[in-house]
Design an enzyme around this catalytic site. Sequence first.
Site, PDB file in Angstrom:
ATOM      1  N   LYS A   1      35.515  11.150 -25.875  1.00 45.31           N
ATOM      2  CA  LYS A   1      36.777  11.050 -24.908  1.00 45.31           C
ATOM      3  C   LYS A   1      37.837  11.753 -25.014  1.00 45.31           C
ATOM      4  O   LYS A   1      38.418  11.242 -26.406  1.00 45.31           O
ATOM      5  CB  LYS A   1      37.212   9.403 -24.629  1.00 45.31           C
ATOM      6  CG  LYS A   1      38.190   9.004 -23.824  1.00 45.31           C
ATOM      7  CD  LYS A   1      38.460   7.570 -23.500  1.00 45.31           C
ATOM      8  CE  LYS A   1      39.529   7.523 -22.691  1.00 45.31           C
ATOM      9  NZ  LYS A   1      39.710   5.952 -22.233  1.00 45.31           N
TER      10      LYS A   1
ATOM     11  N   ARG B   1      45.507   5.588 -14.694  1.00 48.92           N
ATOM     12  CA  ARG B   1      46.715   5.058 -15.224  1.00 48.92           C
ATOM     13  C   ARG B   1      47.698   4.596 -14.232  1.00 48.92           C
ATOM     14  O   ARG B   1      48.107   3.237 -14.330  1.00 48.92           O
ATOM     15  CB  ARG B   1      47.430   5.739 -16.192  1.00 48.92           C
ATOM     16  CG  ARG B   1      46.574   6.183 -17.495  1.00 48.92           C
ATOM     17  CD  ARG B   1      47.136   6.974 -18.439  1.00 48.92           C
ATOM     18  NE  ARG B   1      46.144   7.553 -19.488  1.00 48.92           N
ATOM     19  CZ  ARG B   1      46.510   8.389 -20.164  1.00 48.92           C
ATOM     20  NH1 ARG B   1      47.495   8.972 -20.393  1.00 48.92           N
ATOM     21  NH2 ARG B   1      45.464   8.598 -21.222  1.00 48.92           N
TER      22      ARG B   1
ATOM     23  N   LYS C   1      47.909   9.594 -26.037  1.00 47.03           N
ATOM     24  CA  LYS C   1      46.921   9.052 -26.839  1.00 47.03           C
ATOM     25  C   LYS C   1      46.315  10.094 -27.876  1.00 47.03           C
ATOM     26  O   LYS C   1      44.997   9.727 -28.089  1.00 47.03           O
ATOM     27  CB  LYS C   1      46.016   8.366 -25.801  1.00 47.03           C
ATOM     28  CG  LYS C   1      46.524   7.232 -24.819  1.00 47.03           C
ATOM     29  CD  LYS C   1      45.630   6.483 -23.964  1.00 47.03           C
ATOM     30  CE  LYS C   1      46.019   5.541 -23.222  1.00 47.03           C
ATOM     31  NZ  LYS C   1      45.210   4.652 -22.456  1.00 47.03           N
TER      32      LYS C   1
ATOM     33  N   GLU D   1      31.298  12.307 -33.777  1.00 42.84           N
ATOM     34  CA  GLU D   1      31.548  11.015 -32.925  1.00 42.84           C
ATOM     35  C   GLU D   1      30.192  10.372 -32.564  1.00 42.84           C
ATOM     36  O   GLU D   1      29.968   9.214 -32.773  1.00 42.84           O
ATOM     37  CB  GLU D   1      32.457  11.364 -31.812  1.00 42.84           C
ATOM     38  CG  GLU D   1      34.077  11.471 -32.203  1.00 42.84           C
ATOM     39  CD  GLU D   1      34.689  10.223 -32.369  1.00 42.84           C
ATOM     40  OE1 GLU D   1      33.999   9.178 -32.271  1.00 42.84           O
ATOM     41  OE2 GLU D   1      35.743  10.252 -32.679  1.00 42.84           O
TER      42      GLU D   1
ATOM     43  N   LYS E   1      33.700  12.540 -21.442  1.00 40.30           N
ATOM     44  CA  LYS E   1      34.834  12.353 -20.311  1.00 40.30           C
ATOM     45  C   LYS E   1      36.062  13.279 -20.947  1.00 40.30           C
ATOM     46  O   LYS E   1      36.343  13.384 -22.032  1.00 40.30           O
ATOM     47  CB  LYS E   1      34.923  10.833 -20.363  1.00 40.30           C
ATOM     48  CG  LYS E   1      36.428  10.377 -20.103  1.00 40.30           C
ATOM     49  CD  LYS E   1      36.526   8.958 -19.942  1.00 40.30           C
ATOM     50  CE  LYS E   1      37.609   8.523 -19.431  1.00 40.30           C
ATOM     51  NZ  LYS E   1      37.912   6.888 -19.606  1.00 40.30           N
TER      52      LYS E   1
ATOM     53  N   SER F   1      39.124  10.212 -12.682  1.00 38.18           N
ATOM     54  CA  SER F   1      40.159  10.169 -11.529  1.00 38.18           C
ATOM     55  C   SER F   1      41.043  11.318 -11.128  1.00 38.18           C
ATOM     56  O   SER F   1      40.790  11.577  -9.922  1.00 38.18           O
ATOM     57  CB  SER F   1      41.173   9.091 -11.837  1.00 38.18           C
ATOM     58  OG  SER F   1      41.998   9.442 -13.155  1.00 38.18           O
TER      59      SER F   1
ATOM     60  N   TYR G   1      34.018   8.237  -8.733  1.00 34.51           N
ATOM     61  CA  TYR G   1      34.497   7.290  -7.712  1.00 34.51           C
ATOM     62  C   TYR G   1      33.835   7.612  -6.487  1.00 34.51           C
ATOM     63  O   TYR G   1      34.204   7.028  -5.386  1.00 34.51           O
ATOM     64  CB  TYR G   1      35.873   7.609  -7.756  1.00 34.51           C
ATOM     65  CG  TYR G   1      36.644   7.230  -8.745  1.00 34.51           C
ATOM     66  CD1 TYR G   1      37.040   5.783  -9.303  1.00 34.51           C
ATOM     67  CD2 TYR G   1      36.783   8.050  -9.907  1.00 34.51           C
ATOM     68  CE1 TYR G   1      37.566   5.406 -10.474  1.00 34.51           C
ATOM     69  CE2 TYR G   1      37.432   7.531 -11.304  1.00 34.51           C
ATOM     70  CZ  TYR G   1      37.639   6.319 -11.441  1.00 34.51           C
ATOM     71  OH  TYR G   1      38.143   5.756 -12.673  1.00 34.51           O
TER      72      TYR G   1
HETATM   73  C1  PBG Z   1      41.278   3.344 -20.818  1.00 34.46           C
HETATM   74  C2  PBG Z   1      40.540   3.929 -19.767  1.00 34.46           C
HETATM   75  C3  PBG Z   1      41.034   5.251 -19.290  1.00 34.46           C
HETATM   76  C4  PBG Z   1      39.854   5.779 -18.473  1.00 34.46           C
HETATM   77  C5  PBG Z   1      38.978   4.470 -18.646  1.00 34.46           C
HETATM   78  N1  PBG Z   1      39.434   3.749 -19.540  1.00 34.46           N
HETATM   79  C6  PBG Z   1      42.408   5.899 -19.378  1.00 34.46           C
HETATM   80  C7  PBG Z   1      42.945   6.153 -20.636  1.00 34.46           C
HETATM   81  O1  PBG Z   1      42.373   6.424 -21.369  1.00 34.46           O
HETATM   82  O2  PBG Z   1      44.206   6.421 -20.484  1.00 34.46           O
HETATM   83  C8  PBG Z   1      40.113   6.691 -17.426  1.00 34.46           C
HETATM   84  C9  PBG Z   1      39.390   6.975 -16.378  1.00 34.46           C
HETATM   85  C10 PBG Z   1      39.545   7.797 -15.378  1.00 34.46           C
HETATM   86  O3  PBG Z   1      40.820   8.484 -15.337  1.00 34.46           O
HETATM   87  O4  PBG Z   1      38.943   7.826 -14.374  1.00 34.46           O
HETATM   88  N2  PBG Z   1      40.777   2.817 -21.976  1.00 34.46           N
END
Ligand code: PBG
Length: 354
Positions: A200, A210, A223, A239, A254, A280, A319
């Site tokens: 990720k 968010r 993050k 990982e 992702k 998203s 989505y």
């Molecule tokens: C949080 C989480 C996130 C997403 C899925 N789980 C956001 C982040 O890490 O800040 C993002 C998914 C998306 O953008 O569609 N643990």
Amino acid sequence: MIYQNFPQSRLRRTRQAPWIRNLTRENVLTPHDLLLPLFVHDKQDDTPVANLPSVARLSLTSLVKTAQEAASLGIPAVLLFPVIDPYLKNDRGFEALNADGLICRAIKAIKNAVPDIGIICDVALDPYTTHGHDGVLNDKGDVDNDATLELLAQQAWVLADAGADCVAPSDMMDGRVAKIRAILEDNNHTNTLIMSYTAKYASALYAPFRDAVGSKGALKGDKKNYQMDGGNASEAIREAMQDVHEGADMLIVKPALPYLDILQNVKKATGLPTFAYQVSGEYAMLHAAARAGVLDYDQAIMETLLSCKRAGADGIITYAALDVAKRLYSRSKIKLPAGENDCNRAKVYTSVHE
Ligand code: PBG
């Protein structure tokens, strides 16, 4: 591989008409490839999410209805994301451990009404913390890896107890898969699946998500000291291997499109079922471009999802899952099941792209 020369070989021969393109296509998309993320909140009405057309924070009632529709279209599973009321948040995210909390009620409601659909739940503290981070903070304000592990394991246990079929740690702490696997094994949840967000990346493309879960305004800093650096490829294999050894059943990479090289590497290295998360921001970009008249959304979304399959994805979290599944049905000219919960219908057809 035998290479033929022109004009013995004219590669356009197999592209000349829909029938031959359909016959020779190497990868296809079916509703069984699609996983649907859903946002749920503790309110009576649904509220739309900015920049994510067709996506809303759903009431429990709408959530169940949507899961029902997904099942009837052959979508194998939903991913649940809770939108937590601010007064329930604190700096340690304790609401994540509430067995009567929103997410547990959501799991039970879906299990009860739509027993055939898989339920995948995120394991991470960010929907529950006042600071918007995925774990608890140390004195310096950094996410404390080891202190977070215990909470994540407890959270996974609570979710499994409520009936989640699969837990998906999205927090990127080191060692969390092992911790979660151990607590599940020790507590009669030997069949609970772990779909690990293995690679990720710290990405700008999570912004609309968010917004949706209300962690954006709250988030202090970024993050980058737990999510991966966009410049790194071989680190993703480390990982992934770690997650495999710790007991992951399935992996997620992702975001999707900008990281298809990573997805392909992870799939090849591990052989585990590997999923792309079209996040998203990727979904929002396509819609925004279509709205600006730059491209055709329907064509573009299909192309991006098929690209994930081609890269080696066993499925895609998107989505657009409902819309795309409906479009696949209409192209296959098979009548949509009339609202009944029959996942197997979808098996009788293959996707038709043209
Ligand atoms: C949080 C989480 C996130 C997403 C899925 N789980 C956001 C982040 O890490 O800040 C993002 C998914 C998306 O953008 O569609 N643990």
